[in-house]
Design a protein around this motif. Sequence first.
Motif, PDB file in Angstrom:
ATOM      1  N   GLU A   1      -1.788  -2.887   7.033  1.00 26.06           N
ATOM      2  CA  GLU A   1      -1.606  -1.534   7.563  1.00 26.06           C
ATOM      3  C   GLU A   1      -1.597  -0.495   6.444  1.00 26.06           C
ATOM      4  OE1 GLU A   1       1.241  -1.653  11.412  1.00 26.06           O
ATOM      5  OE2 GLU A   1       2.100  -2.596   9.629  1.00 26.06           O
ATOM      6  N   THR A   2      -1.062  -0.892   5.294  1.00 26.85           N
ATOM      7  CA  THR A   2      -0.877   0.035   4.180  1.00 26.85           C
ATOM      8  C   THR A   2      -2.168   0.285   3.398  1.00 26.85           C
ATOM      9  OG1 THR A   2       1.402  -0.756   3.967  1.00 26.85           O
ATOM     10  CG2 THR A   2       0.500   0.451   2.096  1.00 26.85           C
ATOM     11  N   TYR A   3      -3.018  -0.705   3.342  1.00 32.53           N
ATOM     12  CA  TYR A   3      -4.187  -0.667   2.454  1.00 32.53           C
ATOM     13  C   TYR A   3      -5.101   0.556   2.626  1.00 32.53           C
ATOM     14  CZ  TYR A   3      -8.461  -2.032   0.068  1.00 32.53           C
ATOM     15  OH  TYR A   3      -9.570  -2.048  -0.739  1.00 32.53           O
ATOM     16  N   PRO A   4      -5.506   0.925   3.859  1.00 31.22           N
ATOM     17  CA  PRO A   4      -6.463   2.044   3.967  1.00 31.22           C
ATOM     18  C   PRO A   4      -5.967   3.339   3.326  1.00 31.22           C
ATOM     19  CG  PRO A   4      -6.345   0.844   6.031  1.00 31.22           C
ATOM     20  CD  PRO A   4      -5.237   0.307   5.177  1.00 31.22           C
ATOM     21  N   LEU A   5      -4.717   3.728   3.588  1.00 32.21           N
ATOM     22  CA  LEU A   5      -4.191   4.973   3.012  1.00 32.21           C
ATOM     23  C   LEU A   5      -3.913   4.835   1.518  1.00 32.21           C
ATOM     24  CD1 LEU A   5      -1.833   6.307   5.828  1.00 32.21           C
ATOM     25  CD2 LEU A   5      -4.051   7.203   5.116  1.00 32.21           C
ATOM     26  N   ALA A   6      -3.528   3.623   1.094  1.00 26.88           N
ATOM     27  CA  ALA A   6      -3.317   3.410  -0.346  1.00 26.88           C
ATOM     28  C   ALA A   6      -4.641   3.477  -1.094  1.00 26.88           C
ATOM     29  CB  ALA A   6      -2.642   2.057  -0.565  1.00 26.88           C
ATOM     30  N   ALA A   7      -5.670   2.849  -0.511  1.00 25.91           N
ATOM     31  CA  ALA A   7      -6.991   2.890  -1.144  1.00 25.91           C
ATOM     32  C   ALA A   7      -7.544   4.307  -1.172  1.00 25.91           C
ATOM     33  CB  ALA A   7      -7.950   1.966  -0.386  1.00 25.91           C
ATOM     34  N   GLY A   8      -7.121   5.125  -0.205  1.00 21.86           N
ATOM     35  CA  GLY A   8      -7.573   6.513  -0.153  1.00 21.86           C
ATOM     36  C   GLY A   8      -6.739   7.461  -0.989  1.00 21.86           C
ATOM     37  N   GLY A   9      -5.785   6.906  -1.747  1.00 19.52           N
ATOM     38  CA  GLY A   9      -4.979   7.727  -2.636  1.00 19.52           C
ATOM     39  C   GLY A   9      -3.845   8.477  -1.963  1.00 19.52           C
ATOM     40  N   LYS A  10      -3.488   8.082  -0.738  1.00 21.54           N
ATOM     41  CA  LYS A  10      -2.431   8.777  -0.006  1.00 21.54           C
ATOM     42  C   LYS A  10      -1.063   8.105  -0.143  1.00 21.54           C
ATOM     43  CE  LYS A  10      -5.364  11.713   1.795  1.00 21.54           C
ATOM     44  NZ  LYS A  10      -5.350  13.152   1.413  1.00 21.54           N
ATOM     45  N   LEU A  11      -1.059   6.839  -0.549  1.00 18.17           N
ATOM     46  CA  LEU A  11       0.179   6.072  -0.676  1.00 18.17           C
ATOM     47  C   LEU A  11       0.262   5.398  -2.030  1.00 18.17           C
ATOM     48  CD1 LEU A  11       0.399   4.266   2.802  1.00 18.17           C
ATOM     49  CD2 LEU A  11       1.895   6.098   1.996  1.00 18.17           C
ATOM     50  N   LYS A  12       1.488   5.194  -2.488  1.00 20.27           N
ATOM     51  CA  LYS A  12       1.764   4.458  -3.711  1.00 20.27           C
ATOM     52  C   LYS A  12       2.546   3.201  -3.312  1.00 20.27           C
ATOM     53  CE  LYS A  12       3.632   7.014  -6.781  1.00 20.27           C
ATOM     54  NZ  LYS A  12       4.678   7.768  -7.532  1.00 20.27           N
ATOM     55  N   VAL A  13       1.973   2.019  -3.543  1.00 22.60           N
ATOM     56  CA  VAL A  13       2.634   0.766  -3.176  1.00 22.60           C
ATOM     57  C   VAL A  13       3.515   0.321  -4.342  1.00 22.60           C
ATOM     58  CG1 VAL A  13       2.316  -1.611  -2.399  1.00 22.60           C
ATOM     59  CG2 VAL A  13       0.673   0.156  -1.716  1.00 22.60           C
ATOM     60  N   LEU A  14       4.808   0.130  -4.058  1.00 27.34           N
ATOM     61  CA  LEU A  14       5.773  -0.176  -5.109  1.00 27.34           C
ATOM     62  C   LEU A  14       6.046  -1.666  -5.283  1.00 27.34           C
ATOM     63  CD1 LEU A  14       8.448   2.601  -4.404  1.00 27.34           C
ATOM     64  CD2 LEU A  14       6.432   2.712  -5.886  1.00 27.34           C
ATOM     65  N   ALA A  15       6.033  -2.417  -4.182  1.00 27.04           N
ATOM     66  CA  ALA A  15       6.357  -3.849  -4.282  1.00 27.04           C
ATOM     67  C   ALA A  15       5.885  -4.579  -3.036  1.00 27.04           C
ATOM     68  CB  ALA A  15       7.858  -4.051  -4.473  1.00 27.04           C
ATOM     69  N   ILE A  16       5.570  -5.859  -3.214  1.00 26.25           N
ATOM     70  CA  ILE A  16       5.208  -6.744  -2.111  1.00 26.25           C
ATOM     71  C   ILE A  16       6.456  -7.529  -1.706  1.00 26.25           C
ATOM     72  CG2 ILE A  16       3.678  -8.590  -1.339  1.00 26.25           C
ATOM     73  CD1 ILE A  16       2.235  -5.988  -2.142  1.00 26.25           C
ATOM     74  N   ALA A  17       6.770  -7.538  -0.413  1.00 26.57           N
ATOM     75  CA  ALA A  17       8.007  -8.177   0.064  1.00 26.57           C
ATOM     76  C   ALA A  17       7.802  -9.652   0.396  1.00 26.57           C
ATOM     77  CB  ALA A  17       8.536  -7.426   1.286  1.00 26.57           C
ATOM     78  N   ALA A  18       7.030 -10.349  -0.426  1.00 31.61           N
ATOM     79  CA  ALA A  18       6.749 -11.764  -0.191  1.00 31.61           C
ATOM     80  C   ALA A  18       6.823 -12.528  -1.510  1.00 31.61           C
ATOM     81  CB  ALA A  18       5.369 -11.930   0.444  1.00 31.61           C
ATOM     82  N   LYS A  19       6.632 -13.830  -1.447  1.00 27.90           N
ATOM     83  CA  LYS A  19       6.763 -14.654  -2.638  1.00 27.90           C
ATOM     84  C   LYS A  19       5.615 -14.462  -3.624  1.00 27.90           C
ATOM     85  CE  LYS A  19       9.438 -18.416  -0.543  1.00 27.90           C
ATOM     86  NZ  LYS A  19       9.469 -19.861  -0.217  1.00 27.90           N
ATOM     87  N   GLU A  20       4.441 -14.139  -3.092  1.00 25.71           N
ATOM     88  CA  GLU A  20       3.260 -14.014  -3.944  1.00 25.71           C
ATOM     89  C   GLU A  20       2.654 -12.623  -3.841  1.00 25.71           C
ATOM     90  OE1 GLU A  20       0.540 -17.066  -2.877  1.00 25.71           O
ATOM     91  OE2 GLU A  20       1.885 -18.715  -3.450  1.00 25.71           O
ATOM     92  N   ARG A  21       1.964 -12.215  -4.872  1.00 25.50           N
ATOM     93  CA  ARG A  21       1.274 -10.926  -4.855  1.00 25.50           C
ATOM     94  C   ARG A  21       0.151 -10.934  -3.827  1.00 25.50           C
ATOM     95  NH1 ARG A  21       0.925  -8.075 -10.798  1.00 25.50           N
ATOM     96  NH2 ARG A  21       3.055  -8.581 -11.484  1.00 25.50           N
ATOM     97  N   SER A  22      -0.203  -9.759  -3.386  1.00 26.87           N
ATOM     98  CA  SER A  22      -1.267  -9.635  -2.391  1.00 26.87           C
ATOM     99  C   SER A  22      -2.615  -9.432  -3.066  1.00 26.87           C
ATOM    100  CB  SER A  22      -0.979  -8.454  -1.467  1.00 26.87           C
ATOM    101  OG  SER A  22      -2.117  -8.142  -0.676  1.00 26.87           O
ATOM    102  N   PRO A  23      -3.660 -10.103  -2.586  1.00 21.42           N
ATOM    103  CA  PRO A  23      -5.001  -9.862  -3.134  1.00 21.42           C
ATOM    104  C   PRO A  23      -5.449  -8.416  -2.967  1.00 21.42           C
ATOM    105  CG  PRO A  23      -4.957 -11.862  -1.791  1.00 21.42           C
ATOM    106  CD  PRO A  23      -3.653 -11.171  -1.574  1.00 21.42           C
ATOM    107  N   LEU A  24      -4.879  -7.713  -1.987  1.00 22.40           N
ATOM    108  CA  LEU A  24      -5.235  -6.310  -1.788  1.00 22.40           C
ATOM    109  C   LEU A  24      -4.620  -5.414  -2.861  1.00 22.40           C
ATOM    110  CD1 LEU A  24      -4.845  -5.946   2.094  1.00 22.40           C
ATOM    111  CD2 LEU A  24      -6.946  -6.220   0.774  1.00 22.40           C
ATOM    112  N   PHE A  25      -3.474  -5.851  -3.395  1.00 17.99           N
ATOM    113  CA  PHE A  25      -2.780  -5.086  -4.435  1.00 17.99           C
ATOM    114  C   PHE A  25      -2.385  -6.023  -5.582  1.00 17.99           C
ATOM    115  CE2 PHE A  25      -1.684  -3.107  -0.297  1.00 17.99           C
ATOM    116  CZ  PHE A  25      -2.318  -1.881  -0.463  1.00 17.99           C
TER     117      PHE A  25
END
Length: 337
Positions: A224-248
């Motif tokens: 859900e976060t990726y489109p706006l983050a990729a468009g420069g509208k959001l800053k992703v601070l952390a992934i709430a899972a055990k492993e990093r996301s391939p998207l970020f």
Amino acid sequence: MKKKMIWVIGILLLTVILAGCSSQSAQGPSQTAKEEPPYPTRQIELVVPAGPGGLTDLTARAVADYVSKKWNQPILVVNKPGAGNVTGLQYGLMQGKPDGYTVVADNIASSVLMVAGMKNPPIKLEDRIFVSKFVENPMCFSVAADSSFKDMKELVEWTKQNPEKLTHTSLSATSMNALTAAELCKAIGVDYKETQPILVTSGSEGITMIAGGHAILGDQSVQETYPLAAGGKLKVLAIAAKERSPLFPDVPTCQELGIDINVTWYGGISAPKGTPDYIVKKWDETIAEMVKDPEFMDKMKELHANISYMNTADYNNSIKEQVERYTQLFDSIGVRQ
């Protein structure tokens, strides 16, 4: 004479026994063992308890495409949104016959969170068989691109000092968003009840509010976060899972930052209780093959969804453990109804 009679009777008994064995052998195992009826022989309905276009719907359609080709039978995706997933679940699990011709595209919100968040849920765990998990989508924390928070550490420290000022969006008091924010508060020692959740009608509405600065903390999935983050509208601070996301790939996990949480949306296939074991097994084995199929893998990548398979036994055990954990969590923050 008496000995002769005993000898004759013994010969007769041995003859009868040998004849019986010969007859049993002639029948062969196919006649003595109960044969499983052929399945499937007609169209199957895959019920999605949500509207079209969301990740549950899109991944269900990918499953339907693969399975229909594999089994040479049509798989019809039927969207039944409404009443917080209940409409579709009742149609697929309660009204549908346990014959394998009606199955459900289930997910954590329509199973674990419903049961953990309600004292008397309309659909219980025992009303279904959790066949297989096949997809997951980790949650993440984000802020508006122009936010003053540079990283997750700054946000956490500010939240500890100002919990009553922390605004975040949520579909309900026991949604994935609420769960993600509650797990964060628990991990950093903040009372979730002091924060300010803002109820929204959709995930897209919530993430748009974050991007526009109308709420501080984004607690949506990476998909859900990726489109706006990729468009420069959001800053992703952390992934709430055990492993990093391939998207970020450059965004750290909470655990890397010393925040012990692991919150991931996931989806799978469920069937009505009473569905025969051989049908459940066939679905599970087919899904196990599906997640290794190159075409299916490409489709999941296109949808920004992570393949994550779990068999019937492990899936059911995992769900029971999560229900216990999240029931306690929702009780502790006073939102379980």
